[in-house]
Write an enzyme that holds these catalytic residues in place. Sequence first.
Site, PDB file in Angstrom:
ATOM      1  N   LYS A 580       0.794  -1.234   0.000  1.00  0.00           N
ATOM      2  CA  LYS A 580       0.000   0.000   0.000  1.00  0.00           C
ATOM      3  C   LYS A 580       0.826   1.283   0.000  1.00  0.00           C
ATOM      4  O   LYS A 580       0.287   2.371  -0.117  1.00  0.00           O
ATOM      5  CB  LYS A 580      -0.888   0.042   1.260  1.00  0.00           C
ATOM      6  CG  LYS A 580      -2.029  -0.924   1.259  1.00  0.00           C
ATOM      7  CD  LYS A 580      -2.888  -0.760   2.493  1.00  0.00           C
ATOM      8  CE  LYS A 580      -2.341  -1.445   3.703  1.00  0.00           C
ATOM      9  NZ  LYS A 580      -2.297  -2.904   3.691  1.00  0.00           N
ATOM     10  N   VAL A 610      -6.712  -3.502  -1.053  1.00  0.00           N
ATOM     11  CA  VAL A 610      -7.912  -3.355  -0.226  1.00  0.00           C
ATOM     12  C   VAL A 610      -8.753  -4.622  -0.354  1.00  0.00           C
ATOM     13  O   VAL A 610      -9.194  -4.962  -1.456  1.00  0.00           O
ATOM     14  CB  VAL A 610      -8.769  -2.142  -0.681  1.00  0.00           C
ATOM     15  CG1 VAL A 610      -9.933  -1.934   0.293  1.00  0.00           C
ATOM     16  CG2 VAL A 610      -7.934  -0.889  -0.801  1.00  0.00           C
ATOM     17  N   LEU A 614     -10.930  -9.759  -2.367  1.00  0.00           N
ATOM     18  CA  LEU A 614     -12.258  -9.236  -2.721  1.00  0.00           C
ATOM     19  C   LEU A 614     -12.127  -8.195  -3.824  1.00  0.00           C
ATOM     20  O   LEU A 614     -11.255  -7.338  -3.767  1.00  0.00           O
ATOM     21  CB  LEU A 614     -12.920  -8.553  -1.515  1.00  0.00           C
ATOM     22  CG  LEU A 614     -13.399  -9.410  -0.353  1.00  0.00           C
ATOM     23  CD1 LEU A 614     -14.300  -8.575   0.556  1.00  0.00           C
ATOM     24  CD2 LEU A 614     -14.148 -10.631  -0.827  1.00  0.00           C
ATOM     25  N   LYS A 684      -6.534   1.964   3.518  1.00  0.00           N
ATOM     26  CA  LYS A 684      -7.375   1.206   2.586  1.00  0.00           C
ATOM     27  C   LYS A 684      -8.558   2.057   2.134  1.00  0.00           C
ATOM     28  O   LYS A 684      -8.918   2.078   0.947  1.00  0.00           O
ATOM     29  CB  LYS A 684      -7.864  -0.093   3.240  1.00  0.00           C
ATOM     30  CG  LYS A 684      -6.743  -1.104   3.423  1.00  0.00           C
ATOM     31  CD  LYS A 684      -7.201  -2.293   4.215  1.00  0.00           C
ATOM     32  CE  LYS A 684      -6.073  -3.295   4.389  1.00  0.00           C
ATOM     33  NZ  LYS A 684      -6.290  -4.238   5.464  1.00  0.00           N
TER      34      LYS A 684
END
Length: 818
Positions: A580, A610, A614, A684
Amino acid sequence: MKVLKFGGTSVGDYKNIKSVTDIIESYIKRKEKIIVVCSAMSGVTDALIETAMKASGKDEGYRESFVKIKGKHLTTASRLIPADKRTKTNDYLKQRFAELYEIFKSLYTIGELTPKTLDEIMSYGERLSCFIIAETLKSRKIEASFVDARELIKTDEQFGNAKVNFETTNSLIKERFKKSKEVPIVTGFIASTVEGITTTLGRGGSDYTASIIGAALDADEIEIWTDVNGIMTADPRKVRNAFPLRAVTYEEAMEMSHFGAKVIYSPTMLPALQKQIKIRIKNTFNPSFRGTLILPREPQIQFNMKGISSIDDIHLLQVEGSGLIGIEGISSRIFGALASAKINVLMITQGSSGHTICIAVMPSVSKLAKKAIENELKLEIYEKQLKKVEVIENLSMIAVVGEDLLNTPGVSGKVLFALGKNGINTIAIAQGSSQLNLTMVIRKEQLKKALNVLHESLFISEQKNINVFLAGPGNVGSKFIDLIVKQHENIINNMSINLRFVGLADSKKMLFDEEGIDLSNWKELLKKSGQKSNVRKFIERMKELNLSNSIFIDATSGDLFVPYYNEVLSSAISIVTPNKTANSAPYKEYKNLIETAHKYNSEFRYSTTVGVGLPTIDVIRNLIESGDEIIAIEGMFSSTMNFILKEFMNAGMKMSEIILNAIKSGFTEPNPRVDFSGEDVAKKLLILIRETGKEYELNDIDIKPLLKLPPKGAHSFIAEHIKKYDSHFDKLRDRAIKAGKELIYMARYDRGKSAVGLELIDKTHPFYGLSSKEKIVAFRTRFHYEHPLIIKGHGGGPAAAAAGILSDVLKISKYTIK
Ligand SMILES: Nc1ncnc2c1ncn2[C@@H]1O[C@H](COP(=O)(O)OP(=O)(O)O)[C@@H](O)[C@H]1O
Ligand SMILES: N[C@@H](CC(=O)OP(=O)(O)O)C(=O)O
């Protein structure tokens, strides 16, 4: 009836000979009539020549070489034939080796080796191997007989490369096999003159023996059994991506073999072609594979296949001078001179200006060729119309071969463009002596690169080769490598994308291989062959290699590589990362990376940052692309926070204990402070907000930490420090239980405002009842406002991260890389 020929590698040792006898047995079981031709055990012909050279060169070492050859055959026989059935073989071997030793001894005394004696010596290779094979079959109760081809194949006296007298040969072969019931094991390669003096048919000549016999007997098929799956698009030892061809014409096979494809000896095609007998190349070590068929050109078959062959070492003779223009029939005079010196010309070209003629020959004859040409043109050289012949060494020759080569527009252009683009200079080029090939002379040191470049551009152009560089093969990185090993074949077959790992670095070592690192063995390779790791050097090398279609995967957890992202993207290398650091950096820096990528046609993808597995970022992108607008985001995307809060609610322990356990078992970020401070969750959220198109900073988010860890300190110190939060959390838990609520660490964004922090949610909230392994995010958009779009699922762990990285890599490969 079929003729089966087994090459040197197929009979190279006792294990391989066992495979050969299994194949022969399978034909017998099917009641197929066969004649078998075998070569000498691999390396034996070379060893016999070497021993003969040593002996004639007065090198005592010939004795040792002789003993080695003898030992190889005796051991092989003893492994294949049971002792009680081996007497005949032992006697035969003893006699042959006694004769051979006498020949070597006399060579040593005389100090001279003639081509005639060398043929006699070489003949032992095939005689020994075939005798052993015939006796092995007999010991396995297969009726077999040893056949010395010198009794059947009659030639002239051109020792080393004798020419066959087909009339005599054909009738001898017909007579010999008229009513043979047992399986004949015929010696390949060797023949004799009418007087019975041993000759040979040229190196690799056992294939030719099979074809001579097949044509004489009108065989149904000639099978050449070797150690590869057939005729490949290129020599698989030089081009890793070479693949077997289903079928080639006799002419194509002849051309490929003439220009170096050792898999079949070029004269083999002639007898077969005359009788239109199909030749099939088969793999002794993969007998069920279909192999390659060599057959006549048929109008209904489209021959768009081609091959690339090479002769690794050639010399180029250059005849130069203004006089060349005026001299009539110069090429035919040069050809004539070379022909009478019995020199095989591999290629001849005339420069467009007419000032130079280049002739390619094998290095062994280049001096002789120079002499022959200078002798023919001595007058012109004396009168200074021509310069002396110049010999250029250290060159290789590549031939691109194919029936439809000249009818296919743009092939030459494609070939030259591919070579030029990759910095390979063509020193001479010719549209071949036949209409089937395009021949180029290049520098020897560039051969491997040139072969691979051409192979890629001519055969694999529909397939995209993606060059992957990966830093940080830790938890996630190594799972990604495992995934590629498993999925590689599927990805090629379904998407025509070939992912090739070119660079790999961990904190200690780094490794590069332009042709692709062998991933089945990457850990050992990195450890053994890698050089000392260095971030700057890794980036430099990645740029230096200058490979098109490159993707850099930063799977490191720190920020070592982040300062180089801009440089990487501006070198047209895309970046994929689960890290990140860069996309949650100050907006200006983040934006700069996105713009650089855009400008240089690279991509910066980070879909796993994030929600890991998913599809959060991709969903936002899809919604926006379809004209929707993201209004609010609600999410629980921290496995750590979720796990801790669930444990706290269910296990009845103190919050401090749970947190300490989580830190101890590595269930937090390497620096646990970023988890409990809420910073990781906030980052995130920041990433998602930026995806919606907003210019946003971390400071814009109202972050309420779960608790504050001391900035520094040992484990015991942290333990002491966080105990003071316990009573606060105990009270919170009581409140939640009483009200039938759950604790959740929530991230929220709504029309410009955002916050992360602990919340209590009741049963009516869509996030209620989440399991400790799940994550969830809800998007309220213009089209999904009343009923938000909810994405919920497992989404965590290194395997899910690896799958997410692969998805990013494939998207770049499919859509960005042209
Ligand atoms: N285009 C090609 N297709 C297949 N094999 C090739 C090609 N070019 C060169 N070769 C080489 O030819 C070898 C087989 O020839 P060779 O070693 O003489 O076999 P054998 O021992 O069976 O006679 C293969 O192992 C391969 O490396
Ligand atoms: N033994 C001979 C003849 C031959 O054809 O061998 P192979 O099948 O191994 O290429 C040679 O080495 O030249």
